[in-house]
Scaffold this motif. Structure first.
Motif, short mmCIF file in Angstrom:
data_model
loop_
_atom_site.label_atom_id
_atom_site.label_comp_id
_atom_site.label_asym_id
_atom_site.label_seq_id
_atom_site.Cartn_x
_atom_site.Cartn_y
_atom_site.Cartn_z
N ARG A 1 0.84 -1.22 0.00
CA ARG A 1 0.00 0.00 0.00
C ARG A 1 0.86 1.25 0.00
O ARG A 1 0.60 2.20 -0.73
CB ARG A 1 -0.84 0.06 1.27
CG ARG A 1 -2.10 -0.71 1.24
CD ARG A 1 -2.68 -0.77 2.63
NE ARG A 1 -3.04 0.52 3.17
CZ ARG A 1 -2.89 0.89 4.46
NH1 ARG A 1 -2.34 0.08 5.33
NH2 ARG A 1 -3.29 2.07 4.85
N GLU B 1 -5.85 5.45 -1.90
CA GLU B 1 -5.62 6.21 -0.67
C GLU B 1 -4.90 7.53 -0.97
O GLU B 1 -5.23 8.57 -0.41
CB GLU B 1 -4.79 5.37 0.31
CG GLU B 1 -5.57 4.19 0.86
CD GLU B 1 -4.72 3.22 1.69
OE1 GLU B 1 -5.31 2.45 2.45
OE2 GLU B 1 -3.49 3.23 1.56
N ARG C 1 -12.01 2.97 2.53
CA ARG C 1 -11.86 2.11 3.72
C ARG C 1 -12.51 0.74 3.51
O ARG C 1 -12.06 -0.26 4.07
CB ARG C 1 -12.41 2.81 4.96
CG ARG C 1 -11.52 3.96 5.44
CD ARG C 1 -10.09 3.51 5.54
NE ARG C 1 -9.26 4.43 6.31
CZ ARG C 1 -7.95 4.28 6.45
NH1 ARG C 1 -7.31 3.29 5.86
NH2 ARG C 1 -7.25 5.15 7.16
N TYR D 1 -9.97 -1.17 1.74
CA TYR D 1 -8.92 -1.52 2.70
C TYR D 1 -9.29 -2.81 3.46
O TYR D 1 -8.48 -3.74 3.58
CB TYR D 1 -8.73 -0.35 3.68
CG TYR D 1 -7.83 -0.63 4.85
CD1 TYR D 1 -6.48 -0.28 4.82
CD2 TYR D 1 -8.32 -1.25 6.00
CE1 TYR D 1 -5.65 -0.55 5.89
CE2 TYR D 1 -7.50 -1.52 7.08
CZ TYR D 1 -6.16 -1.16 7.03
OH TYR D 1 -5.35 -1.44 8.09
N ARG E 1 -7.15 -6.27 3.10
CA ARG E 1 -6.45 -6.76 4.30
C ARG E 1 -6.91 -8.17 4.65
O ARG E 1 -6.11 -9.06 4.91
CB ARG E 1 -6.70 -5.81 5.48
CG ARG E 1 -5.86 -6.18 6.69
CD ARG E 1 -6.15 -5.30 7.88
NE ARG E 1 -7.51 -5.51 8.36
CZ ARG E 1 -8.07 -4.86 9.38
NH1 ARG E 1 -7.38 -3.93 10.01
NH2 ARG E 1 -9.30 -5.10 9.76
#
Ligand SMILES: Cc1cc2nc3c(=O)[nH]c(=O)nc-3n(C[C@H](O)[C@H](O)[C@H](O)COP(=O)(O)OP(=O)(O)OC[C@H]3O[C@@H](n4cnc5c(N)ncnc54)[C@H](O)[C@@H]3O)c2cc1C
Length: 314
Positions: free
Chosen positions: A18, A185, A217, A220, A224
């Motif tokens: 990232r 991001e 988000r 994200y 993840r």
């Protein structure tokens, strides 16, 4: 660095990918190729290949993985004396002519393709004439002709079918989605910085900003989770990664559109970072078979809730 577990190692690599993607998506693409090559050596390399790799890395060698190819593909031929010879070329070969070595996929006499490690730094074999794109130019993803290269048998990495072996192969999409996430991001951060005071005082513009935050988000959380599933060799990893690809693509498309609408014409001006990120991201999002990936995810999810850890919805 010593990691307590494979999950911890993936979590750390997720943050690194990232971070590199946030800085520059072309560098992120090259770095992700290197990380992919290291994983392939890790999984399929022999002790001799590991020690050769260590020596090369000590000299600063950088690696990549080239699987994409125009028809009829790259063939591994063997002459009567057992000498191996390659024929064909690779396209979208990031770092063509500049990387020390690449893991390439080839078709041998077996039905499944296999991997060979080749020198990738011969400028005469690289053709960048068609790499005329609006973004990702610095990834130098041109063609690389491997015709005539005679790999040593020690350059064969793993066996037939290893490159495509699941759940590793498909779940491996978590790496490039992590780089793409970094781009999203960075775009969100730039949009916030460029947002005028007038826009900040307008609830309609703030709603667009809120949508961008939520999209970023959400991406994200999926990437993840996907990285952690890859660490566990989760059998549902491929379905999860295919779904994650679409989530990240949707988030990127939304944040790119909203950045343009929040910031206005400045978002398209030469020299503006927002413009560069949008140009890079819009190309880097174009990965193989996105509709097929989403459809395969849907088929898997219809069967069972691939998110569930024993607590699936059905
Ligand atoms: C910047 C960049 C760097 C890259 N670097 C590398 C690299 O280093 N190594 C490497 O191996 N690859 C690399 N690639 C290639 C990448 O992995 C993909 O293979 C490539 O981006 C896919 O291109 P595409 O969208 O034109 O092709 P496609 O996957 O062919 O998609 C084109 C369109 O056709 C549709 N489509 C495709 N197949 C079907 C089908 N069977 N039925 C119906 N519709 C279909 C898709 O949905 C899509 O809309 C790179 C790509 C980019 C953009």
């Amino acid at each position: 660095m010593i990691f307590a577990s494979e999950e911890e190692r993936h979590r750390e690599m997720f943050d690194v990918l990232r971070a590199v993607g946030r800085a520059d998506l072309s560098v992120g693409r090259l770095y992700e190729g290197h990380v992919n090559a290291m994983a392939l050596f890790d999984w399929y390399g022999t002790a001799g290949q590991h020690s050769w790799l260590c020596q090369e890395l000590r000299t600063g060698a950088f690696y990549g993985v080239w699987a994409t190819e125009p028809l009829p593909g790259v063939h591994l031929n063997c002459d009567g004396e057992g000498r191996l010879c390659l024929e064909g070329s690779k396209t979208f070969a990031s770092g063509a002519g500049g990387l020390a070595h690449c893991v390439i996929t080839v078709q041998g006499h077996e039905s499944e393709r296999r991997m060979v490690v080749v020198r990738a730094n011969e400028a005469a074999r690289a053709d960048l004439s068609q790499w005329r794109v609006r973004g990702m130019r610095a990834s130098v993803s041109g063609c690389y002709d491997v015709t005539g290269l005679e790999p040593d048998p020690a350059a064969l990495l793993g066996g037939p079918g290893d490159y495509d072996r699941d759940p590793r192969f498909t779940t491996g999409a978590w790496r490039f989605t992590a780089v793409q996430l970094g781009g999203i991001e960075a775009l969100l951060t730039e949009t916030r910085t460029a947002m005028s005071q007038t826009a900040r005082e307008d609830p309609l513009q703030r709603a667009k900003f809120a949508h961008s935050v939520a999209a970023t988000r959400t991406a994200y959380l999926w990437v993840r989770e996907c990285a952690l599933r890859a660490a566990r060799n989760d059998p549902d990893g491929p379905a999860f990664a295919r779904m994650t690809r679409g989530i990240v693509e949707r988030a990127a498309l939304d944040v790119m559109e909203l950045a343009a609408r929040i910031v206005g014409t400045r978002s398209a001006m030469d020299g503006q970072r927002i413009d560069k990120i949008i140009r890079d991201l819009s190309l880097y999002l174009r990965q193989a078979g996105p509709d097929y990936a989403r459809d395969q995810a849907a088929i898997a999810w219809l069967e069972r809730d691939a998110w569930g850890d024993g607590d699936g919805l059905w």
